[in-house]
Design an enzyme around this catalytic site. Sequence first.
Site, PDB file in Angstrom:
ATOM      1  N   ASN A 101       0.859  -1.176   0.000  1.00 34.60           N
ATOM      2  CA  ASN A 101       0.000   0.000   0.000  1.00 34.60           C
ATOM      3  C   ASN A 101       0.894   1.224   0.000  1.00 34.60           C
ATOM      4  O   ASN A 101       2.071   1.159   0.390  1.00 34.60           O
ATOM      5  CB  ASN A 101      -0.906   0.013   1.229  1.00 34.60           C
ATOM      6  N   HIS A 103       1.040   5.035   1.544  1.00 33.97           N
ATOM      7  CA  HIS A 103       0.420   5.882   2.558  1.00 33.97           C
ATOM      8  C   HIS A 103       0.934   7.307   2.412  1.00 33.97           C
ATOM      9  O   HIS A 103       2.139   7.523   2.228  1.00 33.97           O
ATOM     10  CB  HIS A 103       0.741   5.346   3.964  1.00 33.97           C
ATOM     11  N   SER A 130       4.889   6.814   1.823  1.00 31.67           N
ATOM     12  CA  SER A 130       5.605   5.578   2.159  1.00 31.67           C
ATOM     13  C   SER A 130       4.920   4.416   1.480  1.00 31.67           C
ATOM     14  O   SER A 130       3.698   4.251   1.599  1.00 31.67           O
ATOM     15  CB  SER A 130       5.609   5.338   3.670  1.00 31.67           C
ATOM     16  N   ASP A 150      -1.346   0.726   9.118  1.00 31.07           N
ATOM     17  CA  ASP A 150      -0.182   1.304   8.432  1.00 31.07           C
ATOM     18  C   ASP A 150       1.116   1.029   9.179  1.00 31.07           C
ATOM     19  O   ASP A 150       2.051   1.834   9.156  1.00 31.07           O
ATOM     20  CB  ASP A 150      -0.340   2.820   8.248  1.00 31.07           C
TER      21      ASP A 150
END
Length: 540
Positions: A101, A103, A130, A150
Amino acid sequence: MQLAGMASNRGRNLTNIADRAPGGAALSVVLTNDTDAPVLERAEKRGIPTEVVEREGDGRRAHERRVLDALEGYEFDLVCLDGYMRVLSDTFLDAAPTTLNVHPSLLPSFPGTDAWRDVLDAGVTVSGCSVHVVTDATDDDAAVLEREVDGGPVVTQESVPVYEGDDADALKDRVRSQGEFQAYPRAIKWFAAGRVTVEADDEGVPTGVTVDGDTGGTLPERRLAAHDRAADLRYGENPHQDAALYADYTVREASVVHADQLNEGAKALSYNNYNDADAALNLVKEFDEPAAAVIKHTNPAGCATADTLSEAYADALATDPMSAFGGIVALNRECDAATAEQVVDSFKEVVVAPGYTDDALTTLFEKENLRVLAVDGPMNVRQPMTEKPLVGGRLVQERDTQSVTPGSLEVVTEREPTDEQLASLVFAWQTIKHVKSNAILFADGTETVGVGMGQVSRVDAVRLAAMKAEEHAEGKTAAGAVMASDAFFPFPDGIEEAADAGIEAVIQPGGSQNDDTVITAADEHDMTMVFTGSRAFRHD
């Protein structure tokens, strides 16, 4: 490498990844939990299969099992989330390959769903994004553990400045365009190249990431300026200098950095080849008509526009065929066979164009050491800034996008220019922007006749242009031509030299304390002269 993308809204990162294909990676499927998600249309336009698994109130784990069922018929090595608005549990993560993912903050700072506002509230001056491995952030009952969201190990990050006066929308756009569009494709490229190792504990939970070769040194893999190393070069300007090519993948105009070298068996481009090819391509971008330029040491040996590309190239080459030997050719149209046959008549290092016919490629490929580059993207200026590194810093400026029209020029002499002279003066001004200062350029119609570049005296630049026109040009003469000067004439001696060469019309910025004396000299020689009101220095 095959990717499965998951998004709940636009999926702009997935679109960027699909278009860029970092490391050859391709999306085999895009899945969303919203039938109205715009990402579906974006994926379908690109021929990417799509799946929709809507929320049905059946709980997190049941929903994830339905997602896994929907993905079962697709092959993928990596899962890429892009605004997928559900926290994933181990039900999905344990059954799927590594899931990434992006972020919108520099983790571990500011996790959660409102990172942009949290960054602004904290008053920090640097944020970013990130790319991290997704880990389970739920408890045994599949309830979200906010402190775990996260929290997976970071693969790569990209810094983005926070400016005074930013709101959440402005910061969000900058983080996406300057950060996410750089970092996410980079991480995928590393995975595709097999450079990433994801460490895990005894229970298989990801705990860390290492990337082979992501190290510093004199030519680091990454620079803080957000450019990634695209190629190791044989050497720099000279054999004793190491060099590398760094690429900015957010640029959206035709660029030699991102050009495809079509004859793969030929040697790779050198530092000087890239520098010269960039200068050549930027010159032909100035013109809407078919245009050709021959560049040597970043200076035009010749440039022309014409009704056809082959005519433009012939006119450009004839300006200074001796200096064109070993030069760089740039074209602003698809290269046809007639143009290619002229290009290979003498030794050239590189030819760059937006495309080539099959017959043209056959001809060009006969020259073993001629590098043939095909550029993609608009043939006009999109990148607004240029940079020059200095020891201890950088110079940054707007690109010189000035252009003139016959109606914008100020006639300052008694003699008025003809329509033909005005057209030639405009061509000369657009071309001289790409000549090293001090610069003088002679032109006839829309072709160069002689170029005087890089002189420390403007009058010497005039003399050099005149010498080039009379001694090196083929079938051309300075008599009756026009002259462009990239800055004002401080004294009338430059005009005197031009008159001796046969120049009849002059374009220059004006603005000298001696403008009246210079204008008088032009009148005495029955020249016409126009002022642009702006100069066109080029010092590097």
